[in-house]
Design an enzyme around this catalytic site. Sequence first.
Site, short mmCIF file in Angstrom:
data_model
loop_
_atom_site.label_atom_id
_atom_site.label_comp_id
_atom_site.label_asym_id
_atom_site.label_seq_id
_atom_site.Cartn_x
_atom_site.Cartn_y
_atom_site.Cartn_z
N TYR A 129 -10.94 5.36 -42.38
CA TYR A 129 -10.98 5.69 -43.79
C TYR A 129 -10.12 6.93 -43.99
O TYR A 129 -9.99 7.76 -43.08
CB TYR A 129 -12.40 5.98 -44.27
CG TYR A 129 -13.30 4.77 -44.31
CD1 TYR A 129 -13.24 3.87 -45.37
CD2 TYR A 129 -14.22 4.54 -43.30
CE1 TYR A 129 -14.07 2.76 -45.41
CE2 TYR A 129 -15.06 3.43 -43.33
CZ TYR A 129 -14.98 2.55 -44.39
OH TYR A 129 -15.79 1.45 -44.42
N THR A 155 -8.65 1.17 -44.01
CA THR A 155 -9.43 0.51 -45.06
C THR A 155 -9.06 1.12 -46.40
O THR A 155 -9.20 2.33 -46.60
CB THR A 155 -10.93 0.66 -44.79
OG1 THR A 155 -11.26 -0.04 -43.59
CG2 THR A 155 -11.75 0.09 -45.94
N LYS A 232 -6.51 -2.92 -44.61
CA LYS A 232 -7.68 -3.79 -44.76
C LYS A 232 -8.26 -3.61 -46.15
O LYS A 232 -8.56 -2.49 -46.56
CB LYS A 232 -8.73 -3.46 -43.70
CG LYS A 232 -10.01 -4.29 -43.79
CD LYS A 232 -10.95 -3.90 -42.68
CE LYS A 232 -12.26 -4.67 -42.77
NZ LYS A 232 -13.07 -4.25 -43.94
N HIS A 256 -14.61 -6.52 -47.94
CA HIS A 256 -15.55 -5.61 -47.27
C HIS A 256 -16.90 -6.31 -47.06
O HIS A 256 -17.96 -5.68 -47.15
CB HIS A 256 -15.73 -4.34 -48.09
CG HIS A 256 -15.89 -3.09 -47.29
ND1 HIS A 256 -14.90 -2.13 -47.20
CD2 HIS A 256 -16.91 -2.61 -46.54
CE1 HIS A 256 -15.32 -1.13 -46.45
NE2 HIS A 256 -16.55 -1.40 -46.04
#
Length: 358
Positions: A129, A155, A232, A256
């Site tokens: 992250y 992500t 992602k 997610h």
Amino acid sequence: MSILRVEDYQPIARDRLTPEVWDFVEGGSGAERTLAANRQAFEDMTLRPRVLVDVSDPDPGTALFGTPLATPVGVAPTAYHRLMHPDGELATARGAGAAGALYVVSVFASQPLEEIAKAATGPLWLQLYWLRRRDALVALVERAEAADFRALVLTVDAPRIGRRLRDARNGFAIDPDVRAVNLDAALTATSHERSEGSSALDRHAAEEFDPTITWADLAWLRARTRLPIVLKGILTAEDAQLALDHGVDAVVVSNHGGRQLDQAPASLHALGEVVAGLGGRMPVLVDGGVRTGTDVFCALALGASAVLLGRPVLWGLAADGADGVAGALDLVTAELVHTMTLTGRPRLSDIDGTAVAR
């Protein structure tokens, strides 16, 4: 009980986990419409078998970024595996390696990256992250490179985390004995602070995730790593094109696991749009709702290069450690090979859009 499908691990796992950890694993965001849509999308698919094809030697082998894989079925990044099993990510790495599968390790792993790498016999990617503390981000990248991780997975669908109502109702917080050990304790302290009616993970993400990042920031990350960068959380052709324009090496079509924006499209529904938009110019992975080898076959037919499993791996981990992880991956791969055989598609390159219908 004989384990014949990955769902057979589910009740065993549920019995071994506390109710609030089970809700953390199983829950989605909002009314959990996207969580349900992920499964429904696969259930709406039909296979189109071809006959009189030599299927005596079906092969599910593939490669990503030049790394050979025994299966296109890999492990999606999920956090805090020691909540599921005392060995945590070490067991997951051993199980993925035994299955010849890719393992994408979460930034919130509860075992050190270096120890996970020692336990692994298969390729590892590191999921990140974007933290407000860029020095912490750089330190993770450097450690991943030194430990021979093969790619970084950023992500991008979580400037803050979704409204996970099960966690809020449970006042969920991470057990103090289970920590994201690859980050400074100060960066994760809030995730251990229980408060009635709210999720500690929600409060932690609001403090530590950087919601200001844009496409322009990818150049900063690219300048600090030699590893391929994978995004992602891509669900549209527009964002897939922007990923290509900004030098990204691959994308993961993902909502997610239904845990972020409720009423976002099912990953399988978004997959075709993303694949068409990219036109084969980079690998496209997908996760969300995958439970069988037939699901994997459908995703491959719609253009996925590989398919990642999230919750089923955690079920296997909770039920039987490394053997459960390997068992879940092996079961899904065996089902994929069975489907390839009965549809007359003995190689992954034979699986195309003509193999399925909605």
